[in-house]
Design a protein around this motif. Structure first.
Motif, PDB file in Angstrom:
ATOM      1  N   TYR A 168     -19.152 -20.028  44.838  1.00  0.00           N
ATOM      2  CA  TYR A 168     -19.835 -19.447  43.677  1.00  0.00           C
ATOM      3  C   TYR A 168     -19.574 -17.941  43.568  1.00  0.00           C
ATOM      4  O   TYR A 168     -19.335 -17.411  42.477  1.00  0.00           O
ATOM      5  CB  TYR A 168     -21.335 -19.705  43.786  1.00  0.00           C
ATOM      6  CG  TYR A 168     -22.129 -19.230  42.597  1.00  0.00           C
ATOM      7  CD1 TYR A 168     -22.065 -19.903  41.380  1.00  0.00           C
ATOM      8  CD2 TYR A 168     -22.941 -18.097  42.689  1.00  0.00           C
ATOM      9  CE1 TYR A 168     -22.799 -19.467  40.279  1.00  0.00           C
ATOM     10  CE2 TYR A 168     -23.672 -17.662  41.600  1.00  0.00           C
ATOM     11  CZ  TYR A 168     -23.592 -18.346  40.401  1.00  0.00           C
ATOM     12  OH  TYR A 168     -24.310 -17.911  39.318  1.00  0.00           O
ATOM     13  N   LYS A 305     -18.914 -33.307  37.414  1.00  0.00           N
ATOM     14  CA  LYS A 305     -18.116 -33.205  36.176  1.00  0.00           C
ATOM     15  C   LYS A 305     -18.055 -34.560  35.471  1.00  0.00           C
ATOM     16  O   LYS A 305     -18.157 -34.644  34.241  1.00  0.00           O
ATOM     17  CB  LYS A 305     -16.710 -32.707  36.500  1.00  0.00           C
ATOM     18  CG  LYS A 305     -15.843 -32.464  35.265  1.00  0.00           C
ATOM     19  CD  LYS A 305     -14.485 -31.898  35.656  1.00  0.00           C
ATOM     20  CE  LYS A 305     -13.624 -31.644  34.420  1.00  0.00           C
ATOM     21  NZ  LYS A 305     -12.294 -31.073  34.784  1.00  0.00           N
ATOM     22  N   LEU A 309     -21.516 -32.437  33.745  1.00  0.00           N
ATOM     23  CA  LEU A 309     -21.641 -31.002  34.011  1.00  0.00           C
ATOM     24  C   LEU A 309     -20.240 -30.406  33.955  1.00  0.00           C
ATOM     25  O   LEU A 309     -19.465 -30.510  34.901  1.00  0.00           O
ATOM     26  CB  LEU A 309     -22.282 -30.767  35.392  1.00  0.00           C
ATOM     27  CG  LEU A 309     -23.682 -31.344  35.588  1.00  0.00           C
ATOM     28  CD1 LEU A 309     -24.168 -31.136  37.012  1.00  0.00           C
ATOM     29  CD2 LEU A 309     -24.664 -30.717  34.612  1.00  0.00           C
ATOM     30  N   THR A 311     -18.959 -27.074  33.140  1.00  0.00           N
ATOM     31  CA  THR A 311     -18.519 -25.737  33.548  1.00  0.00           C
ATOM     32  C   THR A 311     -18.533 -25.617  35.073  1.00  0.00           C
ATOM     33  O   THR A 311     -19.323 -26.277  35.762  1.00  0.00           O
ATOM     34  CB  THR A 311     -19.421 -24.645  32.948  1.00  0.00           C
ATOM     35  OG1 THR A 311     -20.713 -24.711  33.570  1.00  0.00           O
ATOM     36  CG2 THR A 311     -19.569 -24.828  31.437  1.00  0.00           C
ATOM     37  N   ASN A 313     -19.571 -23.107  36.800  1.00  0.00           N
ATOM     38  CA  ASN A 313     -20.851 -22.560  37.239  1.00  0.00           C
ATOM     39  C   ASN A 313     -21.893 -23.657  37.412  1.00  0.00           C
ATOM     40  O   ASN A 313     -22.629 -23.685  38.398  1.00  0.00           O
ATOM     41  CB  ASN A 313     -21.366 -21.525  36.224  1.00  0.00           C
ATOM     42  CG  ASN A 313     -20.971 -20.116  36.628  1.00  0.00           C
ATOM     43  OD1 ASN A 313     -20.396 -19.892  37.691  1.00  0.00           O
ATOM     44  ND2 ASN A 313     -21.279 -19.152  35.765  1.00  0.00           N
ATOM     45  N   GLN A 314     -21.974 -24.574  36.453  1.00  0.00           N
ATOM     46  CA  GLN A 314     -22.912 -25.695  36.561  1.00  0.00           C
ATOM     47  C   GLN A 314     -22.598 -26.551  37.789  1.00  0.00           C
ATOM     48  O   GLN A 314     -23.493 -26.943  38.548  1.00  0.00           O
ATOM     49  CB  GLN A 314     -22.847 -26.559  35.297  1.00  0.00           C
ATOM     50  CG  GLN A 314     -23.433 -25.917  34.056  1.00  0.00           C
ATOM     51  CD  GLN A 314     -23.255 -26.800  32.823  1.00  0.00           C
ATOM     52  OE1 GLN A 314     -22.265 -27.537  32.700  1.00  0.00           O
ATOM     53  NE2 GLN A 314     -24.207 -26.729  31.900  1.00  0.00           N
ATOM     54  N   GLN A 315     -21.318 -26.836  37.977  1.00  0.00           N
ATOM     55  CA  GLN A 315     -20.901 -27.676  39.103  1.00  0.00           C
ATOM     56  C   GLN A 315     -21.208 -27.005  40.438  1.00  0.00           C
ATOM     57  O   GLN A 315     -21.727 -27.635  41.364  1.00  0.00           O
ATOM     58  CB  GLN A 315     -19.409 -27.981  38.997  1.00  0.00           C
ATOM     59  CG  GLN A 315     -19.033 -28.825  37.779  1.00  0.00           C
ATOM     60  CD  GLN A 315     -17.554 -28.772  37.471  1.00  0.00           C
ATOM     61  OE1 GLN A 315     -16.738 -28.408  38.318  1.00  0.00           O
ATOM     62  NE2 GLN A 315     -17.190 -29.125  36.249  1.00  0.00           N
ATOM     63  N   LEU A 317     -23.415 -24.563  41.077  1.00  0.00           N
ATOM     64  CA  LEU A 317     -24.853 -24.416  41.302  1.00  0.00           C
ATOM     65  C   LEU A 317     -25.464 -25.742  41.771  1.00  0.00           C
ATOM     66  O   LEU A 317     -26.300 -25.762  42.681  1.00  0.00           O
ATOM     67  CB  LEU A 317     -25.539 -23.922  40.022  1.00  0.00           C
ATOM     68  CG  LEU A 317     -25.333 -22.445  39.683  1.00  0.00           C
ATOM     69  CD1 LEU A 317     -25.903 -22.122  38.313  1.00  0.00           C
ATOM     70  CD2 LEU A 317     -25.968 -21.553  40.746  1.00  0.00           C
ATOM     71  N   ALA A 318     -25.052 -26.844  41.148  1.00  0.00           N
ATOM     72  CA  ALA A 318     -25.537 -28.154  41.588  1.00  0.00           C
ATOM     73  C   ALA A 318     -25.067 -28.450  43.012  1.00  0.00           C
ATOM     74  O   ALA A 318     -25.810 -29.030  43.832  1.00  0.00           O
ATOM     75  CB  ALA A 318     -25.050 -29.240  40.632  1.00  0.00           C
ATOM     76  N   GLN A 378     -26.931 -36.967  33.604  1.00  0.00           N
ATOM     77  CA  GLN A 378     -26.657 -35.765  34.383  1.00  0.00           C
ATOM     78  C   GLN A 378     -27.765 -35.515  35.402  1.00  0.00           C
ATOM     79  O   GLN A 378     -27.500 -35.257  36.584  1.00  0.00           O
ATOM     80  CB  GLN A 378     -26.516 -34.562  33.447  1.00  0.00           C
ATOM     81  CG  GLN A 378     -25.341 -34.652  32.484  1.00  0.00           C
ATOM     82  CD  GLN A 378     -25.340 -33.515  31.471  1.00  0.00           C
ATOM     83  OE1 GLN A 378     -25.940 -32.470  31.700  1.00  0.00           O
ATOM     84  NE2 GLN A 378     -24.666 -33.714  30.353  1.00  0.00           N
TER      85      GLN A 378
END
Length: 503
Positions: A168, A305, A309, A311, A313-315, A317-318, A378
């Motif tokens: 990240y 993905k 999800l 982006t 960043n989303q991936q 963070l999760a 999601q």
């Protein structure tokens, strides 16, 4: 000899086991590097490497799995090396190998150089996975052995979490620098670990195998609660090695100093008792990875993905959430493993994993057939992934290393553990190198249903082939557990426990 309740209470009261905890934690810190380099950082770095070096999915699968394939070399040689130079210096060797591998990966001028670095780091992984639990189990007493020998798995999870955070943070840098820094930062803790090892003692059991009784007694007095406990543990170790219990000499001439000679012959042509131990070891290591942990942890950004999800960043963070849950619930396992026992945690853990994989397979199948993004899919995907790693962390993750490092007799422990690690790395490599191809062939939902089915088989194996080992003394009682086939039966096991543990 099992410790009495008063001894355990006194241990807690005196708090002197903090030294044993500190020694085990330093030894286990090598596993932070393993978790970081093997799984954590690669889960995100692969996305950037594929973009920068124009690698194919096939190359990425090989890159992910080659580290664990090369770990076979490390794991199969680490046992003999640790029997020869000692447990402590074997950790130094592992740290040095990690440093070299991280250096090559951070340079990463091309794909071939990156692969070479992964291969070198893989040898270090093999050493780390073998030596950390063996050292921890050999300095700990029966009452705290589960807790202390769970520390390597906790450190692996910390390494994975640090890898996710690294993805990240460094993922925001220019492409050419980001993934190289992700891989190269592991050099720093490698150096720190190599020097910190000199603050910890050698394994008392290894010292006795070399005839160094005074040195072993000094270490045992520091890691035990009382002098009486230290002397009792020393006598048990001496008897196992073949030294007279009543001997008062500081240094004795061992008939044959144990440097690992003849061990592989005994492992390949085992007695019935050792055969049962090998069966349990091989099975527990196979199923630790065959049930899908590597697929979930290494490829979690791709799984998220697929669920929608989109982006990075989303991936990421999760994925950080995966690391947090995995680490937190290993702490729960550390608190429970010496109270609830190994079997209960294994069976409970697998039950949760099976349910999570079934739910994940259902969600991914429904999401695949939808033409639009489904918010509930999601959210459900994230929840089931979190529940999977939570279930894994309370049992199958840490207990695998606790169980397999404590059940071997002293003469076989280092190389028997090495064999288990080799199988573990082989399964890890197979899962890493095949998961993308698998979900492309049978869909990602189908892949998770398949893993759930394997989990059912694993549950049956643990139920019938893995007797309880909680509180058993390493030197005399552990072989008795596997010598009596009836002890694999839970009812007979409970009856045996009611009779009391005999020294």
């Amino acid at each position: 000899m099992a410790e009495s309740g008063s001894t355990v209470d006194q241990k807690v009261k005196d708090g002197r086991n903090k030294y044993a905890f500190a020694c085990s934690f330093i030894a286990s810190f090598i596993s932070v590097l393993m978790g970081y380099a093997d799984t954590g950082v690669m889960s995100g770095a692969m996305l950037f490497i594929q973009e920068d070096l124009k690698a194919t999915d096939g190359q990425i699968q090989v890159l992910a799995g080659i580290l664990n394939a090369c770990a076979l070399v490390g794991s199969l040689t680490a046992g003999r090396v640790s029997d020869w130079i000692g447990r402590r210096y074997t950790i130094v060797v592992a740290a040095a190998i990690f440093f070299l591998g991280s250096l090559l990966m951070s340079l990463g001028l091309n794909f071939a150089m990156l692969m070479a670095g992964r291969c070198v780091a893989g040898v270090g992984v093999g050493y780390a996975l073998m030596i950390a639990p063996v050292y921890s189990v050999e300095v700990s007493s029966p009452s705290s052995r589960g807790c202390l020998s769970s520390l390597p798995e906790m450190c692996i999870s910390l390494g994975i979490l640090f890898g996710y955070l690294s993805n990240y943070i460094f993922g925001k840098l220019p492409l050419i620098y980001g993934w190289r820094l992700m891989l190269g930062v592991a050099m720093v803790p490698s150096v720190a670990l190599a020097f910190s090892i000199f603050a910890m003692p050698e394994s008392p059991r290894w010292l006795v195998m070399q005839g160094r009784i005074k040195d072993a007694r000094d270490v045992l007095r520091r890691v035990s609660n009382t002098k009486e406990e230290a002397e009792r543990r020393l006598e048990d170790i001496k008897a196992t090695v073949g030294i007279d219990r009543s001997s008062t000499e500081d240094v004795v001439q061992v008939v044959s100093k144990h440097h690992g000679e003849g061990v592989w012959k005994e492992l390949l042509r085992p007695t019935p008792t050792v055969r049962r131990i090998l069966t349990a070891t091989i099975g527990i290591h196979i199923f630790q990875h065959a049930t899908g942990i590597e697929a979930i942890v290494l490829y979690s950004p791709r799984i998220f993905k697929k669920a929608g999800l989109v982006t990075k960043n989303q991936q990421f963070l999760a994925t950080i959430g995966v690391g947090v849950f995995k680490t937190l619930f290993i702490l729960v396992a550390i608190l429970l493993v010496d109270k609830a026992g190994r079997r209960k945690l294994l069976l409970t853990s697998l039950s949760g994993m099976i349910l999570s994989l079934t739910g994940l397979g259902t969600v991914m199948t429904l999401a695949r057939h939808s033409q639009e993004k489904l918010l509930w899919a999601q959210v459900s995907c994230v929840v089931f992934v979190f529940s999977f790693v939570t279930s894994f962390s309370i049992g199958l993750g840490p207990v695998t290393w606790v169980y397999c490092s404590e059940i071997f007799p002293l003469r076989l422990r280092a190389q028997g553990t090495s064999l288990g690690v080799a199988i573990n790395r082989l399964m890890n490599s197979a899962m890493s190198m095949s998961f993308i191809s698998l979900y492309k062939a049978i869909t990602i939902g189908g892949a998770f249903f398949l893993l759930a089915g394997i989990g059912v088989v694993a549950w049956a194996f643990y139920f019938f082939c893995c007797p309880e080992t909680k509180g058993r003394a390493l030197e005399e009682e552990m072989e008795q557990v596997f010598n009596k086939g009836s002890n694999t039966n839970p009812r007979n096991k409970q009856e045996d426990e009611k009779e009391g543990v005999k020294a």
